[in-house]
Scaffold this motif. Sequence first.
Motif, short mmCIF file in Angstrom:
data_model
loop_
_atom_site.label_atom_id
_atom_site.label_comp_id
_atom_site.label_asym_id
_atom_site.label_seq_id
_atom_site.Cartn_x
_atom_site.Cartn_y
_atom_site.Cartn_z
N GLN A 105 0.83 -1.22 0.00
CA GLN A 105 0.00 0.00 0.00
C GLN A 105 0.86 1.27 0.00
O GLN A 105 0.33 2.38 0.03
N LEU A 106 2.17 1.10 0.01
CA LEU A 106 3.09 2.26 0.09
C LEU A 106 3.94 2.34 -1.17
O LEU A 106 4.36 1.31 -1.72
N THR A 107 4.25 3.58 -1.59
CA THR A 107 5.14 3.74 -2.75
C THR A 107 6.59 3.70 -2.27
O THR A 107 6.88 3.88 -1.08
N LEU A 108 7.49 3.50 -3.24
CA LEU A 108 8.91 3.49 -2.88
C LEU A 108 9.32 4.81 -2.26
O LEU A 108 10.07 4.84 -1.28
N ASP A 109 8.83 5.93 -2.81
CA ASP A 109 9.18 7.24 -2.25
C ASP A 109 8.78 7.33 -0.78
O ASP A 109 9.49 7.91 0.04
N GLU A 110 7.62 6.78 -0.45
CA GLU A 110 7.19 6.80 0.95
C GLU A 110 8.09 5.92 1.82
O GLU A 110 8.41 6.27 2.96
N ILE A 111 8.51 4.79 1.26
CA ILE A 111 9.30 3.84 2.06
C ILE A 111 10.74 4.31 2.25
O ILE A 111 11.30 4.15 3.34
N ILE A 112 11.33 4.92 1.21
CA ILE A 112 12.74 5.30 1.40
C ILE A 112 12.91 6.50 2.33
O ILE A 112 14.02 6.79 2.77
N ASP A 113 11.84 7.15 2.68
CA ASP A 113 11.91 8.21 3.70
C ASP A 113 11.97 7.66 5.12
O ASP A 113 12.19 8.41 6.08
N LEU A 114 11.74 6.36 5.28
CA LEU A 114 11.64 5.80 6.63
C LEU A 114 13.02 5.52 7.23
O LEU A 114 13.99 5.28 6.50
#
Length: 301
Positions: A105-114
Amino acid sequence: MKKVQFIVLLSILCCIIIGCSKDEPLEEVIIDDQPLLSPQYIMNIAHRGASGHSPEHTISAYEKGEAMQADYIEIDLQLTKDQQLIAMHDDTVTRTTDGKGEVQQLTLDEIIDLDAGSWFNEAYPASAEVVYEDETVPTLADVLGNFGVDANYYIETKTPEKYPNMVKELVATLEEYDLIDDELPEGQVIIQSFSEQSLQEVTTLAPSLPLIQLLNKDALKQLDDERIAAISSYAIGVGVNYEALTDAQIEAFKANGLLIHAYTVNDEKEMSELIQRGVTGIFTNYPDRLTNLLEELKADQ
Ligand code: G3P
Ligand code: CA
């Protein structure tokens, strides 16, 4: 001969015989100078990287695995909402990052910010390092780009039933990084899965990639000769939960020409016992422990 003398002599003979047979398997295995896929070679597989020392599935964990002389970087795959392969064990980001939610449910852009490292520092203060606070979730491409064609990769298609495009994306990424090539050493990339269907899909798209069928405790309990023979028709070996593995199964795997890789073994004594029993590789969070053990065994030969 008196009865007491006879018993003493018999005891000495038994000790010699038992002692010799106990040592025999270690003379059959080893340790160096064997191709990776040889049944005489013991593979050291850095499970999620050296994840006992560093946050799992981060570049730090993989670097530590390499520095500890692991043969393989083990990578679990998940697929993001925008169809990008990332290195992550769980199908949510919740346990190993400061985020929440399902990977799909998450995009790569959202995940690499974590932040993929601070959780480790909090959970394992004795192993904490400030640099882990800067760790992010790597993509498969990040890992292959970072470690290149000289590293060996042991890649798991995780929960592939959730991700219809996973194998297609995996094969495309391996091709992009020149890791599907008959010129490469055999076994440089191994694909593993609990899903036979996923492994069969790999065979269809990239027939040269060697496959490992993973078997959890339940699968081992249900295993029979027919299933072992079937596995040997498409896989070079099995990855097995060592806590449920029996000696009879080890013999049956060997009789079918299958490599046997035990997961996840962190205790040196258990590693040693499994090698004695005939496994041909070990997934471990502490590849340094296995490296030291193999060095000791080599020195004793
Ligand atoms: O891939 C072997 C072993 O890693 C399987 O267990 O849950 O750690 O991926 P898991
Ligand atoms: Ca795995």
